[in-house]
Scaffold this active site. Structure first.
Site, PDB file in Angstrom:
ATOM      1  N   SER A   1       0.823  -1.220   0.000  1.00  0.00           N
ATOM      2  CA  SER A   1       0.000   0.000   0.000  1.00  0.00           C
ATOM      3  C   SER A   1       0.853   1.264   0.000  1.00  0.00           C
ATOM      4  CB  SER A   1      -0.923   0.006   1.225  1.00  0.00           C
ATOM      5  OG  SER A   1      -0.161  -0.133   2.414  1.00  0.00           O
TER       6      SER A   1
ATOM      7  N   ASN B   1      -1.798  -2.444  13.306  1.00  0.00           N
ATOM      8  CA  ASN B   1      -3.265  -2.331  13.285  1.00  0.00           C
ATOM      9  C   ASN B   1      -3.757  -1.088  14.032  1.00  0.00           C
ATOM     10  OD1 ASN B   1      -3.003  -4.701  11.936  1.00  0.00           O
ATOM     11  ND2 ASN B   1      -3.913  -5.995  13.538  1.00  0.00           N
TER      12      ASN B   1
ATOM     13  N   THR C   1     -41.063  26.376  -8.807  1.00  0.00           N
ATOM     14  CA  THR C   1     -41.366  25.021  -8.338  1.00  0.00           C
ATOM     15  C   THR C   1     -41.656  24.232  -9.614  1.00  0.00           C
ATOM     16  OG1 THR C   1     -43.710  25.501  -8.101  1.00  0.00           O
ATOM     17  CG2 THR C   1     -42.376  25.811  -6.133  1.00  0.00           C
ATOM     18  N   HIS C   2     -41.236  22.999  -9.646  1.00  0.00           N
ATOM     19  CA  HIS C   2     -41.360  22.183 -10.874  1.00  0.00           C
ATOM     20  C   HIS C   2     -40.657  22.851 -12.051  1.00  0.00           C
ATOM     21  CE1 HIS C   2     -44.605  20.130  -8.622  1.00  0.00           C
ATOM     22  NE2 HIS C   2     -44.940  21.361  -8.273  1.00  0.00           N
TER      23      HIS C   2
ATOM     24  N   SER D   1     -15.750  25.593 -27.739  1.00  0.00           N
ATOM     25  CA  SER D   1     -15.924  24.358 -28.486  1.00  0.00           C
ATOM     26  C   SER D   1     -14.948  24.368 -29.649  1.00  0.00           C
ATOM     27  CB  SER D   1     -17.360  24.282 -29.008  1.00  0.00           C
ATOM     28  OG  SER D   1     -17.418  23.466 -30.158  1.00  0.00           O
TER      29      SER D   1
ATOM     30  N   LYS E   1     -19.617  29.073 -28.863  1.00  0.00           N
ATOM     31  CA  LYS E   1     -19.871  28.426 -27.578  1.00  0.00           C
ATOM     32  C   LYS E   1     -18.996  28.930 -26.423  1.00  0.00           C
ATOM     33  CE  LYS E   1     -22.066  25.130 -26.836  1.00  0.00           C
ATOM     34  NZ  LYS E   1     -22.468  23.809 -27.205  1.00  0.00           N
TER      35      LYS E   1
ATOM     36  N   GLU F   1     -20.254  21.788 -14.644  1.00  0.00           N
ATOM     37  CA  GLU F   1     -20.602  20.460 -15.171  1.00  0.00           C
ATOM     38  C   GLU F   1     -19.701  19.384 -14.572  1.00  0.00           C
ATOM     39  OE1 GLU F   1     -21.074  20.221 -19.555  1.00  0.00           O
ATOM     40  OE2 GLU F   1     -21.133  22.389 -19.453  1.00  0.00           O
TER      41      GLU F   1
ATOM     42  N   TYR G   1      -9.113  -6.572  13.097  1.00  0.00           N
ATOM     43  CA  TYR G   1      -8.534  -6.029  11.854  1.00  0.00           C
ATOM     44  C   TYR G   1      -8.495  -7.085  10.756  1.00  0.00           C
ATOM     45  CZ  TYR G   1      -5.351  -4.170   8.403  1.00  0.00           C
ATOM     46  OH  TYR G   1      -4.817  -3.752   7.208  1.00  0.00           O
TER      47      TYR G   1
ATOM     48  N   GLN H   1      -7.162  -2.074   4.243  1.00  0.00           N
ATOM     49  CA  GLN H   1      -6.167  -1.313   3.472  1.00  0.00           C
ATOM     50  C   GLN H   1      -6.842  -0.586   2.297  1.00  0.00           C
ATOM     51  OE1 GLN H   1      -2.088  -2.802   3.102  1.00  0.00           O
ATOM     52  NE2 GLN H   1      -2.460  -2.934   0.908  1.00  0.00           N
TER      53      GLN H   1
HETATM   54  N1  ARG Z   1      -1.116  -1.282   5.269  1.00  0.00           N
HETATM   55  C1  ARG Z   1      -2.023  -1.760   6.263  1.00  0.00           C
HETATM   56  C2  ARG Z   1      -3.375  -1.062   6.119  1.00  0.00           C
HETATM   57  O1  ARG Z   1      -3.450  -0.089   5.459  1.00  0.00           O
HETATM   58  C3  ARG Z   1      -1.477  -1.486   7.624  1.00  0.00           C
HETATM   59  C4  ARG Z   1      -1.918  -2.463   8.668  1.00  0.00           C
HETATM   60  C5  ARG Z   1      -1.503  -3.820   8.295  1.00  0.00           C
HETATM   61  N2  ARG Z   1      -1.624  -4.736   9.383  1.00  0.00           N
HETATM   62  C6  ARG Z   1      -1.450  -6.031   9.180  1.00  0.00           C
HETATM   63  N3  ARG Z   1      -1.526  -6.779  10.232  1.00  0.00           N
HETATM   64  N4  ARG Z   1      -1.249  -6.519   7.997  1.00  0.00           N
HETATM   65  O2  ARG Z   1      -4.382  -1.460   6.667  1.00  0.00           O
END
Ligand code: ARG
Length: 462
Positions: A28, A115, A160-161, A282, A288, A295, A322, A327
């Site tokens: 990650s 965690n 309204t509407h 455009s 335009k 938008e 956890y 992640q």
């Molecule tokens: N990269 C993990 C997350 O975002 C961190 C915690 C990971 N903990 C584990 N026991 N693998 O959640």
């Protein structure tokens, strides 16, 4: 970094290396490095608390904190060597700490787990982002309040509407948006209270055997209190979901606002002009000037709603405590935050430069028999029951339609032919200015009320 410093911190139990694809797939660090400041902040507080309760010596604490500060500088100057092999922001920073300060670095993780660490980082990060978003929302409100004051007397049709209903003032219409944004701000403040709790100390899931002082860590990090249950502390992401709900509402408001602007800048309405710098042309149609920014913001609301559903889905099947699923909470959260910052900035700058076409808005209000209700109210004041007044005015509108004129252009005799309670004073009720000025109570559209409401809104922003 040497090859060894990239060894898995959890490698002891394993006899085979991680598959290269799996390493990549499960990492990650590509996105969670955005949390580095908060990861370091949490580690500094954790180490400080550990020293205070005697788990670390004062020298160890100093070495750890000094090392972390240097790593922060390294990251900020772009010199930090992020490694996918080290999976995430937490292990990257911890491994670097050990490579910088030696064996003492390995003591930082005492009494904690990734965690509770990641949950802490995320809460610290989101707390700051909420503060920034609340300020940006306030800035947009200030711009809209100033616009409301400037256009407090400007007449436009209220709908309204999407049919012309009654005249309102442009300022009143702007203050409707301010009310929505003020509620969005309030919701964010409310969410912040639940974000502002400390998970650290929950460790992996059950707490730790070390004599930690969670209240002290909370104090060091400015958290209002600690998460009371360790299992909940590491697995809960409802604070993210709550934030995403608030974000979805805010984007829904900006999307509706955008829909109005897109209509209003069209040739058919011609109520406002957006600054050239906020529009594009455009490639084929030379005439335009497209309202791309509103938008796009209307379009971007879709991804934010999607992120809310992603997170709800992410959580719904998870057993305590956890799970790695969590992640996946970060990218939707980050993208939501980036989308909000961009959309609020665009709105603030765009609305500060918007031009209101007062003649057009007034002419549009004059076209749609917008004062018909005022005529009915006039008859009620003369003694006619409202339902009968409604019927009389309906016939007056039909007459005006047949003659292709406005209600105020019908002659007194013609009007008296419909109801003999009508007198010369009826024309006061048929003007657009008279109509809005008469709605003179809190929440009404009278210019006087708009000015007072603008003052109150400014005070509510603090
Ligand atoms: N990269 C993990 C997350 O975002 C961190 C915690 C990971 N903990 C584990 N026991 N693998 O959640």
């Amino acid at each position: 970094m040497s090859a060894d410093s990239k060894a898995k911190p959890w490698g002891g139990r394993f006899s085979q290396p991680t598959d290269a694809f799996v390493e990549d797939f499960t990492a990650s660090v590509g996105f969670d490095r955005r949390l580095y400041r908060y990861d370091i902040m949490g580690s500094v507080a954790h180490a400080t608390m550990l020293a205070e309760v005697g788990v670390l010596t004062e020298q160890e604490r100093e070495a750890i904190v000094g090392g972390l500060r240097e790593i922060e500088a390294e990251i900020e100057s772009g010199r930090f060597d992020w490694s996918v092999a080290l999976e995430d922001v937490h292990m990257n920073i911890e491994a670097r700490l050990t490579s910088r300060i030696g064996e003492t670095g390995k003591k930082l993780h005492t009494g904690r787990s990734r965690n509770d660490q990641v949950a802490t980082d995320l809460r610290l990060f989101l707390r700051d982002e909420i503060d920034a978003l609340r300020e940006e929302t306030a800035e947009l409100c200030r711009v809209l309040i100033a616009l409301a004051e400037r256009e407090a007397d400007t007449i436009m049709p209220g709908f309204t509407h999407l049919q012309t209903a009654q005249p309102v003032t442009f300022g009143h219409h702007m203050l409707a948006w301010v009310e929505m944004l003020l509620r969005d701000r309030e919701r964010l403040a409310d969410c912040r209270r639940r974000v502002n709790r400390l998970p650290l100390g929950a460790a992996a899931l059950a707490g730790t055997t070390f004599p930690i002082d969670r209240a002290r860590t909370a104090e060091l990090l400015g958290f209002e209190a600690v998460c009371e249950n360790s299992l909940d502390a590491v697995s809960d992401r409802d604070f993210v979901i709550e934030f995403l709900s608030d974000a979805a509402l805010l984007m829904m408001h900006l999307s509706r606002f955008s829909e109005e602007l897109v209509l209003w800048v069209s040739q058919q309405f011609g109520f406002v002009e957006l600054p050239d710098a906020y529009c594009t042309g455009s490639s084929i149609m030379p005439q335009k000037k497209n309202p791309d920014v509103p938008e796009l913001i209307r379009g971007k609301s879709g991804r934010v709603f999607g992120h809310l559903v992603s997170l709800l889905t992410l959580m719904k099947g998870q057993p305590l405590a956890y799970n790695k699923d969590n992640q996946e909470d970060k990218e939707p959260l980050f993208d939501t935050i980036d989308t909000l910052h961009g959309s609020l900035r665009a709105y603030t700058e765009m609305m500060a430069q918007v031009k209101v076409c007062r003649e057009q808005t007034r002419a549009a209000a004059a076209r749609g028999f917008a004062t018909a209700t005022d005529l009915a109210d006039y008859l009620v004041r003369k003694g006619l029951p409202f339902r009968d007044a409604h019927e009389v005015v309906g016939r007056a509108v039909r007459l005006a339609l047949e003659r292709g004129c406005g209600l105020e252009e019908l002659e007194l005799d013609t009007l008296r032919g419909l109801c003999d309670l009508i007198g010369e004073d009826v024309y006061n009720s048929l003007t657009l200015e008279g109509s809005v000025a008469a709605r003179n109570h809190i929440g009404g559209t009278a210019p006087e009320q708009v000015r007072a409401a603008a003052r109150r809104a400014r005070e509510r922003l603090g």
